[in-house]
Design a protein around this motif. Structure first.
Motif, PDB file in Angstrom:
ATOM      1  N   SER A  96       0.730  -1.432  -0.153  1.00  0.00           N
ATOM      2  CA  SER A  96       0.011  -0.208   0.182  1.00  0.00           C
ATOM      3  C   SER A  96       0.969   1.568   0.113  1.00  0.00           C
ATOM      4  O   SER A  96       0.257   2.191   0.228  1.00  0.00           O
ATOM      5  CB  SER A  96      -1.234  -0.016   0.938  1.00  0.00           C
ATOM      6  N   ALA A  97       2.440   1.260  -0.500  1.00  0.00           N
ATOM      7  CA  ALA A  97       3.110   2.048  -0.398  1.00  0.00           C
ATOM      8  C   ALA A  97       3.184   2.955  -1.370  1.00  0.00           C
ATOM      9  O   ALA A  97       2.089   3.075  -2.877  1.00  0.00           O
ATOM     10  CB  ALA A  97       4.792   1.925  -0.258  1.00  0.00           C
ATOM     11  N   GLU A  98       2.955   4.518  -1.146  1.00  0.00           N
ATOM     12  CA  GLU A  98       2.650   5.643  -2.160  1.00  0.00           C
ATOM     13  C   GLU A  98       3.836   5.751  -3.117  1.00  0.00           C
ATOM     14  O   GLU A  98       4.697   5.697  -2.516  1.00  0.00           O
ATOM     15  CB  GLU A  98       2.391   6.671  -0.959  1.00  0.00           C
ATOM     16  N   PHE A  99       3.041   5.760  -4.251  1.00  0.00           N
ATOM     17  CA  PHE A  99       4.969   5.618  -5.289  1.00  0.00           C
ATOM     18  C   PHE A  99       4.307   7.257  -5.508  1.00  0.00           C
ATOM     19  O   PHE A  99       3.333   8.138  -6.194  1.00  0.00           O
ATOM     20  CB  PHE A  99       4.167   4.873  -7.007  1.00  0.00           C
ATOM     21  N   VAL A 100       5.467   8.062  -5.366  1.00  0.00           N
ATOM     22  CA  VAL A 100       5.815   9.274  -6.316  1.00  0.00           C
ATOM     23  C   VAL A 100       6.308   9.168  -6.965  1.00  0.00           C
ATOM     24  O   VAL A 100       7.929   9.297  -7.124  1.00  0.00           O
ATOM     25  CB  VAL A 100       6.498  10.591  -5.267  1.00  0.00           C
ATOM     26  N   MET A 101       6.124  10.376  -8.088  1.00  0.00           N
ATOM     27  CA  MET A 101       6.721  10.800  -9.671  1.00  0.00           C
ATOM     28  C   MET A 101       6.997  12.232  -9.461  1.00  0.00           C
ATOM     29  O   MET A 101       6.618  13.449  -9.204  1.00  0.00           O
ATOM     30  CB  MET A 101       5.951  10.144 -10.521  1.00  0.00           C
ATOM     31  N   TYR A 102       8.590  12.108  -9.696  1.00  0.00           N
ATOM     32  CA  TYR A 102       9.156  13.402  -9.732  1.00  0.00           C
ATOM     33  C   TYR A 102       9.735  14.747 -11.372  1.00  0.00           C
ATOM     34  O   TYR A 102       9.728  13.117 -12.080  1.00  0.00           O
ATOM     35  CB  TYR A 102      10.738  14.148  -9.274  1.00  0.00           C
ATOM     36  N   LEU A 103       9.049  15.262 -11.527  1.00  0.00           N
ATOM     37  CA  LEU A 103       9.394  15.809 -12.393  1.00  0.00           C
ATOM     38  C   LEU A 103       9.215  15.414 -13.943  1.00  0.00           C
ATOM     39  O   LEU A 103       8.876  15.109 -14.640  1.00  0.00           O
ATOM     40  CB  LEU A 103      10.997  15.895 -13.084  1.00  0.00           C
ATOM     41  N   SER A 104       6.952  15.332 -13.860  1.00  0.00           N
ATOM     42  CA  SER A 104       6.030  15.092 -15.073  1.00  0.00           C
ATOM     43  C   SER A 104       6.301  15.715 -15.282  1.00  0.00           C
ATOM     44  O   SER A 104       7.076  17.805 -15.010  1.00  0.00           O
ATOM     45  CB  SER A 104       4.928  15.069 -14.300  1.00  0.00           C
TER      46      SER A 104
END
Lengths: 265, 265
Positions: free
Chosen positions: A123-131
């Motif tokens: 259930s971990a959060e997925f974080v994406m940078y610089l979209s």
DNA sequence: ATCTCTATTTCGGGA
DNA sequence: TCCCGAAGTAGAGAT
């Protein structure tokens, strides 16, 4: 905590039982074995006998992976129905049907080497940078990055059927439409921008500038930009990333940062 | 025949040894465990602790799958280097580096549940039917499907930087450029065609027609076609598939056909 | 539900 | 090698 079991070299009856149970309970299944595959739907394909990894996820997505390559050779996104049955003397048959679009994926296992069946938790959060949207926001907040005196007025402004990334006015009050690409700008990106500019001109004004913003450009894109009298500007992603980091609150320290600090040894 | 082994609940030292051996021999590895993931390259991402399936393929491709969904949450296409080592007190660290573009994928396993390590064989041919190029060939061979009297002259004719699918002459000797889509024609397809037509007009003639061929069209595409004075025609994929089957020698009987003939029961 | 557009798109083909 | 366009693209967001 993961709860699962492993069957090694099951006979097809045991395999069938395990797979059926897994499907009924929406468990994850990893089936390693020798199989044929046929697909029919938007297109159609067939694949002869070979050793493959079949993964059925807890939401019904099906992936068939060969021993090489990034892409699954066949698949089914989260499917409504998966059925499995024995075909006496031939093997174990699996049919995954998707409704919209109507597509059929059929797998016939002649041998099953290993089955993993169980529940896994993530259930971990997925974080994406610089979209791209993040870049757009940074430009909007730092309009001088585009050019001095640029006044951004609207993000995702609807023009015709699409939406241009940034709309604003330059220091001479020309209308400016900005299309942003996070990767190398190509002809397709130029055509997209051209479409917005033409659409906007027809609708409103004549003093309309179109600017394509990208970290780099293909030769074809530059040629087309010149031909269509559109402008372009390079953006420095590294600079943007720094701006992004300084402007918003620092995310929790990541493994990546941690590893960078400590190095590998 | 597949040669592989399964480690259940290995301690990290055994896991490390097995993974290292697998990597050295270009074997397939399936690692199921609890991990953190960080990625940095064209973009950047981080993912907290969770239970995942990590697959390292025999060509070095790395896939990280969560328990749900079609797409891997992180990945690396066929990579040049994969390293793995122990981080005492923390877990097992895996680093997959790709060179062009330069990208880093880091996985830190805190627990490893199961490892599968071995060689799998799959040399079967994969055949896909009704790709866009196949449709193009059928239209080229059956030009009346476009319109009576159409004379196709060239496939994939280079125009500017791109290539139009079919070039030919109509019954009035107008130049005809045909762009084909296997899926619903959208604005992008229209822009592509427009670009070819304008480019061709500039270069040569004025009596140039552009026709978009697709099984259906979005409203935006139809609007844009009208605006740009381009034409369109629907193609019937089912009809094409029949033509394709009758015109070329029948492929070997497939499992799919077999199942269709016999039914499921 | 439909349409539009992004994507760490990946992949393959041609110049 | 770079560039261009297809893909069973999938997936998200807006209308």
């Amino acid at each position: 905590m993961a709860t699962y079991r492993i069957l090694e070299n099951p006979d097809l009856e045991s395999a069938l039982k395990t797979i059926k149970e897994g499907l009924m309970r929406n468990h994850l299944l990893i089936i390693i074995g020798e199989c044929y595959i046929d697909y029919e739907g938007r297109s159609a394909s067939k694949l002869g006998l070979g050793e493959r990894i079949v993964i059925i996820k807890q939401d019904g997505a099906v992936l068939v992976h060969r021993p090489k390559g990034y892409s699954p050779v066949n698949w089914q996104p989260s499917t409504t129905t998966i059925e499995v049955w024995l075909r006496s003397g031939e093997g174990l048959s699996l049919l995954a049907v998707r409704n919209r679009p109507r597509e059929y994926l059929r797998i016939l296992f002649t041998k099953i080497f290993t089955i993993i069946e169980g529940v896994f938790h993530d259930s971990a959060e997925f974080v994406m940078y610089l979209s791209e949207s993040e870049i757009r926001d940074i430009i909007f907040e730092n309009p001088d990055l585009l050019e001095p005196g640029f006044k951004p007025l609207e993000k995702e402004k609807r023009i015709g059927q699409g939406a241009v990334d940034i709309y604003g006015l330059d220091s001479n009050n020309n209308h400016v439409l900005v299309e942003i690409k996070r990767v190398m700008g190509d002809r397709e990106a130029v055509l997209q921008l051209y479409n917005y500019v033409e659409n906007y001109k027809n609708g409103v004004e004549n003093n309309v500038r179109g600017i394509l913003l990208a970290p780099s450009f293909t030769p074809g894109a530059l040629e087309l930009l010149a031909k269509l009298k559109l402008e372009f500007k390079e953006i420095d992603l590294r600079k943007l990333r720094l701006l992004s980091q300084s402007s918003k609150k620092k995310p929790n320290s990541t493994l990546f940062e941690y590893m960078n600090e400590k190095g590998r040894d």
